[in-house]
Design a protein around this motif. Structure first.
Motif, short mmCIF file in Angstrom:
data_model
loop_
_atom_site.label_atom_id
_atom_site.label_comp_id
_atom_site.label_asym_id
_atom_site.label_seq_id
_atom_site.Cartn_x
_atom_site.Cartn_y
_atom_site.Cartn_z
N LYS A 173 0.83 -1.22 0.00
CA LYS A 173 0.00 0.00 0.00
C LYS A 173 0.86 1.27 0.00
O LYS A 173 0.51 2.25 -0.62
N GLN A 194 1.77 2.54 -3.33
CA GLN A 194 0.68 2.90 -4.22
C GLN A 194 0.04 4.24 -3.85
O GLN A 194 -0.97 4.62 -4.43
N VAL A 195 0.61 4.94 -2.91
CA VAL A 195 0.01 6.20 -2.43
C VAL A 195 -0.22 7.15 -3.59
O VAL A 195 -1.28 7.76 -3.70
N TYR A 196 0.74 7.31 -4.46
CA TYR A 196 0.60 8.27 -5.56
C TYR A 196 -0.49 7.87 -6.55
O TYR A 196 -0.98 8.71 -7.30
N ASN A 238 -3.48 6.67 -5.59
CA ASN A 238 -4.75 6.99 -4.95
C ASN A 238 -4.91 8.47 -4.62
O ASN A 238 -6.02 8.95 -4.45
N ASP A 239 -3.80 9.18 -4.50
CA ASP A 239 -3.84 10.59 -4.12
C ASP A 239 -3.16 11.42 -5.21
O ASP A 239 -1.94 11.39 -5.34
N PRO A 240 -3.92 12.19 -5.98
CA PRO A 240 -3.33 12.94 -7.10
C PRO A 240 -2.39 14.06 -6.66
O PRO A 240 -1.63 14.57 -7.48
N THR A 241 -2.39 14.43 -5.38
CA THR A 241 -1.50 15.50 -4.94
C THR A 241 -0.09 14.99 -4.63
O THR A 241 0.83 15.77 -4.46
N VAL A 242 0.09 13.67 -4.57
CA VAL A 242 1.40 13.09 -4.28
C VAL A 242 2.15 12.89 -5.59
O VAL A 242 1.65 12.27 -6.52
#
Length: 119
Positions: free
Chosen positions: A16, A19-21, A23-27
Motif C-alpha cells: 500500500k 501505491q500512495v501516488y 490513490n492521491d493525485p497530490t502526491v
C-alpha cells in the motif's frame, strides 16, 4: 536483471505504501522537486567542510532541511525562523509538531512573531 524488475513491480503492486501516488493525485510520482530544492547543498559543499564537528554538520543539515521545507511550502524562511526561535520556549512539548513549516503556516503563518529589528 529482468527478473529483478518483475519482482520490484510485483512488490510495488502489493504494498500500500508504494501505491500512495496512485490513490492521491497530490502526491508526486517522483522526488525531483525535493532534489531541486536541495541542490544548494552540493553547491556549497566546500563551505560545509568547515563545520568543524559532526554536531556542527548535523546542525547545518537541520537548518538546510528547515529552509528547504519553508521554500517548498511557500514560506519566507527568515520570518519562519524568527517566529519559531521566539515561539519554541512558549510552545508546550506535546504541541511541538505545530512548528514544522507546513503546520506552522496553517496555524501561525498569518501573524508571525517579529524580530526587534523588524518592528
Amino acid at each position: 536483471m529482468v527478473g529483478l524488475a518483475i519482482t520490484l513491480v510485483k512488490l510495488a503492486l502489493t504494498k500500500k505504501e508504494l501505491q500512495v501516488y496512485l490513490n492521491d493525485p497530490t502526491v508526486a510520482i517522483d522526488t525531483n522537486h525535493l532534489e531541486r530544492g536541495l541542490r544548494c547543498i552540493p553547491m556549497g559543499r566546500k563551505n560545509w567542510m568547515f563545520c568543524w564537528t559532526e554536531e556542527g554538520a548535523d546542525n547545518v543539515a537541520v537548518f538546510q532541511t528547515l529552509i528547504t521545507s519553508c521554500l517548498l511550502a511557500g514560506i519566507d524562511p527568515y520570518k519562519y525562523l524568527v517566529d519559531v526561535l521566539q515561539r519554541i520556549s512558549l510552545q508546550p512539548a506535546r504541541d511541538i509538531r505545530e512548528l514544522i513549516p507546513r503546520l506552522w503556516k496553517e496555524k501561525f503563518g498569518a501573524k508571525p512573531l517579529k524580530a526587534d529589528l523588524d518592528k
